[in-house]
Design an enzyme around this catalytic site. Structure first.
Site, short mmCIF file in Angstrom:
data_model
loop_
_atom_site.label_atom_id
_atom_site.label_comp_id
_atom_site.label_asym_id
_atom_site.label_seq_id
_atom_site.Cartn_x
_atom_site.Cartn_y
_atom_site.Cartn_z
N SER A 9 -37.34 51.08 9.41
CA SER A 9 -38.48 51.95 8.71
C SER A 9 -38.98 52.68 9.52
O SER A 9 -39.84 53.51 9.10
CB SER A 9 -39.06 50.81 8.15
OG SER A 9 -39.81 49.82 9.06
N VAL B 74 -31.51 44.32 10.93
CA VAL B 74 -31.98 43.09 11.99
C VAL B 74 -33.40 43.63 12.31
O VAL B 74 -33.96 44.61 11.71
CB VAL B 74 -31.18 42.98 13.25
CG1 VAL B 74 -29.78 42.45 12.73
CG2 VAL B 74 -31.02 44.10 13.90
N MET C 109 -34.08 41.73 3.83
CA MET C 109 -33.55 43.03 3.56
C MET C 109 -31.97 43.09 3.38
O MET C 109 -31.34 43.67 2.63
CB MET C 109 -34.01 43.92 4.80
CG MET C 109 -35.34 44.27 4.76
SD MET C 109 -35.93 45.03 3.26
CE MET C 109 -35.38 46.66 3.33
N LYS D 209 -30.78 46.18 17.65
CA LYS D 209 -30.09 47.07 16.92
C LYS D 209 -29.02 47.72 17.45
O LYS D 209 -28.13 47.87 17.09
CB LYS D 209 -31.25 48.38 16.40
CG LYS D 209 -32.14 47.51 15.35
CD LYS D 209 -33.19 48.56 14.74
CE LYS D 209 -33.99 48.30 13.80
NZ LYS D 209 -33.29 47.85 12.50
N GLU E 31 -36.99 45.18 13.89
CA GLU E 31 -37.26 46.40 14.31
C GLU E 31 -37.35 46.33 15.98
O GLU E 31 -38.38 46.59 16.65
CB GLU E 31 -38.59 46.96 13.81
CG GLU E 31 -38.50 47.36 12.41
CD GLU E 31 -37.72 48.57 12.13
OE1 GLU E 31 -38.29 49.69 12.34
OE2 GLU E 31 -36.48 48.53 11.76
N ASP F 72 -24.51 37.19 10.06
CA ASP F 72 -25.82 36.68 11.01
C ASP F 72 -25.31 36.05 12.18
O ASP F 72 -24.08 35.91 12.38
CB ASP F 72 -26.72 36.08 10.13
CG ASP F 72 -28.10 36.23 10.35
OD1 ASP F 72 -28.49 36.16 11.56
OD2 ASP F 72 -28.88 36.63 9.57
N HIS G 100 -32.58 53.80 5.04
CA HIS G 100 -34.11 52.93 4.80
C HIS G 100 -34.09 52.29 3.27
O HIS G 100 -34.47 53.24 2.47
CB HIS G 100 -35.01 53.81 5.07
CG HIS G 100 -36.50 53.22 5.13
ND1 HIS G 100 -37.52 53.76 4.97
CD2 HIS G 100 -36.86 51.98 5.03
CE1 HIS G 100 -38.73 53.07 4.89
NE2 HIS G 100 -38.23 51.71 4.95
#
Length: 714
Positions: free
Chosen positions: A432, A403, A327, A410, A405, A346, A453
């Site tokens: 999401s 990152v 993503m 987060k 879920e 990252d 999203h």
């Protein structure tokens, strides 16, 4: 002559017709155009002896946009006869133009799509401006229509069936260079002066000219359906087409019929065939669904229908993306392609570079297809700065966290990034399912926190769902909206809730398919009927893509959250099946090599044979119609609940979001339009039947019952 078309005769006796419909940003084939063209043709016929030829061009930025959809969408079955006659009149005008006996040249100064391209096809010679804004093609099929102004007939006679069909069936659009190579246009010009100069020169050099199809002995390139090679191709075309549309979209089938039947008869009869099929599509419900959503509602969204007013247009110059996985790498790619500088961060430099390498691979594919130069690729890649350090996020006006879920992770990365980027930056989460209001507590100013999203794969999926948290400020929402348009995506705006709109509705689709399997319905039937209903992929195949382990992770997280809020979570019947696949058979989905499907290293995927022995029951079969309705109704009902709860505040966002975001059956025009076109009282009755047979989840929400009682559409 008239306001709509200017008629000017030069010293060289060449008449220039300039299309310029008053009060419109684009020229369309409306009543004003038809009257003006009729008047111009009468004058051309009267002055024929004294003129050398005709140039058609436009005073607008585009050449001509095509049919007037405001008119077309109102044509119902009762108006079919009158509409049919009016289309034949319109086509007779173009026929008069091409049989005038004088050379007619299209000087194409902007996009010529649909009806605009049909005008060009009726000219003897076509010169186009060599500019990126110029596009040529017949996109009618995307709105459930066919090119009804002679586009099918002339394209087949110009290129032959085999070469013309991709333009007609896929709505393929091309730039000037490609159009020249394909034989659609005859010459290119660098600017407007050269455009008109080349058109004039050709007229003077070709005083006596006719269309190729008006020359005695003309044969369609490649021949008609009686040629052996063509007959072979046409024998398999209908089944290929049916496999693609599943019979849900009538336009491609009618286009194929009009093209093949029209190729076997004379020019005038071919036009009658085309007009009959065109009238059938225009008066049908599917075209009305598609025009309403893909034209009117999509334009309403892009014009800022859901954007807060009172804020100047903003431009994002530098975006920070946290997480360089699928993503994050995709978000970095689309941002860099749109000309935005990107910091791709990252855990370490190697991981970030791996994400950047995905952009390089996507750009290399474009070079291979001739869509990009090496210089353009290098310039785009230079905009992506891969890093393992938060310090590099300084100066970013937008941070997008992408990152895993996990709420704690987060929060940690968002807070660290915000500290570096500063108080002016907008912080967004690409989650999401996790509610934005909760995630926003990680930053000092929740008014600058929002959900963005994206859908996977980011480079292909056209939608971004913008989620407004309880404390998200209007300026933040406006900035996020502008960013989504800047990267050439379609924004829909929803209010915060668990799963928002798209994930929540999408979850009902996969769960319903899995629940049917648990009831004993055969897996092949579930998957086949899903496609027949218009869904691009069956619910079991999609569940494998998402992964059963992720679905289970979300279920566990949701249960925890609900318990913390003091609500008892209700268990969906699908989870009994998911538990069996995960715990008994260790089949978590596609990434792990097997879920509902097997994924052999050679050959294509196929349903896992174990489903039949473990779940299928002879007495568990239900009607194909019930399978299709369960899959579509459950999504439509959940969409209504999203409206009822204030998660959705716009019908356009609901319809466009359901098709672009979760692949809801396109023929319906979207989840709410599916209900409108079904008829609300009938929809309620059918939902009540499904609730009695298959469970309370199909019960119509109060809002739906109220609207049905008032005979009010969404």
């Amino acid at each position: 002559m008239t306001d709509a078309i200017r008629y000017e005769t030069g010293a060289d006796r060449i008449v220039v017709l300039t299309l310029d419909l008053p009060g419109q940003s684009a020229n369309t084939m409306n009543a004003a155009y038809r009257e003006a063209m009729a008047a111009c043709l009468s004058r051309l016929i009267a002055e024929k002896a004294s003129i050398a030829g005709v140039i058609i061009t436009s005073a607008k930025k585009t050449f001509f946009a095509g049919g007037d959809l405001n008119e077309l969408v109102k044509v119902g079955k009762p108006e079919a006869q009158a509409f049919y006659a009016s289309v034949l009149d319109l086509k007779a005008q173009l026929r008069t133009l091409e049989t005038l006996g004088k050379p007619v040249v299209a000087a194409i100064n902007g996009a010529a799509l649909g009806g605009g391209w049909e005008i060009c096809l009726a000219c003897h010679h076509r010169v186009a401006l060599d500019h990126p804004s110029v596009q040529i093609g017949l996109p009618e099929v995307t709105l459930g229509l066919l090119p009804g102004g002679g586009g099918v007939v002339r394209m087949v006679r110009l290129l032959g069936l085999e070469q013309a069909l991709p333009y007609l069936l896929e709505g393929k659009k091309v730039r000037p260079q490609q159009a020249l190579q394909a034989g659609l246009i005859d010459a290119l010009a660098a600017d407007r002066d050269e455009l008109l100069a080349k058109a004039r020169a050709w007229i003077l050099a070709n005083p006596g000219v006719a269309q190729p199809w008006d020359v005695k002995g003309y044969r369609i390139p490649g021949g008609t359906s009686t040629e052996p090679k063509m007959a072979q191709m046409l024998a398999i075309m209908p089944s290929i087409l049916r496999n693609k549309t599943q019979g849900c979209l009538p336009a491609p089938e009618k286009i194929l019929c009009a093209a093949v039947e029209g190729a076997q008869v004379d020019f005038n009869t071919a036009h009658l065939i085309e007009t009959r099929y065109f009238t059938e599509l225009v008066t049908g419900q599917v075209a009305k669904n598609l025009i309403g959503t893909f034209w009117f509602q999509l334009n309403e969204i892009k014009a800022g229908g859901s954007r807060p007013h009172g804020f100047a247009q903003s431009l994002t110059k530098k975006v920070g993306v946290l997480g360089a996985g699928m993503m994050g790498a995709g978000i970095a790619y689309v941002s860099a392609v749109a000309g935005i500088d990107v910091v791709l961060k990252d855990v370490d430099l190697a991981a970030a570079q791996k994400g950047k390498a995905r952009s390089a691979a996507l750009l290399d594919k474009k070079i291979a297809r001739g869509q990009l130069t090496v210089e353009q690729r290098d310039a785009t890649l230079a905009r992506i700065h891969a890093t393992g350090s938060d310090a590099d996020l300084a100066g970013c006006d937008l941070i997008i966290e992408a990152v895993f879920e996990d709420r704690a992770l987060k929060a940690q990365v968002s807070a660290a990034a915000q500290a570096v980027a500063g108080p002016e930056a907008v912080i967004a989460s690409n989650t999401s399912t996790l509610p934005i209001t909760g995630l926003a507590t990680a930053v000092p100013d929740p008014s600058r926190f929002i959900g963005l999203h994206f859908f996977s794969p980011v480079e292909k999926m056209p939608l971004v769902e913008i989620i407004k948290g309880a404390r998200t400020g209007d300026e933040t929402l406006a900035r996020a909206f502008d960013f989504v348009l800047q990267i050439n995506k379609t924004p829909i705006v929803v209010n915060d809730s668990r799963g928002f709109f798209t994930s929540r509705v999408f979850g009902t689709y996969t769960s319903e398919g899995i629940a049917m399997l648990g009831e004993g319905v055969s897996a092949p039937m579930i998957e086949t009927e899903a496609r027949k209903a218009g869904m691009p992929v069956g619910p079991l195949a999609i569940a494998d893509e998402v992964s059963l382990s992720l679905m289970n992770h979300i279920r566990v997280q949701t249960a925890k959250d609900l318990q913390a809020e003091g609500t008892a979570p209700s268990e969906h019947p699908a989870f009994a099946v998911i538990d069996v696949l995960l715990n008994e058979y260790k089949r978590p989905g596609k990434a792990a090599g097997g879920g509902f499907y097997d994924y052999p290293t050679t050959g294509s995927k196929h349903l896992w044979p174990g489903l039949k022995s473990r779940f299928e029951q002879a007495d568990g079969q239900i009607s194909p119609q019930d399978v299709r309705d369960r899959l579509l109704f459950i999504q439509a009902l959940e969409t209504v609940r999203c409206v009822e709860e204030g998660v959705l505040t716009s019908t356009a966002d609901a319809n466009v979001g359901s098709i672009f975001g979760i692949g809801f059956a396109a023929w319906t025009g979207g989840a709410l339009q599916f209900i409108n076109q079904y008829g609300l009282p009938d929809f309620v009755a059918r939902a009540q039947y499904l609730a009695e047979q298959y469970g309370e989840r199909f019960s119509p929400p109060a809002l739906l019952l109220e609207k049905a009682a008032r005979q009010e559409l969404f």
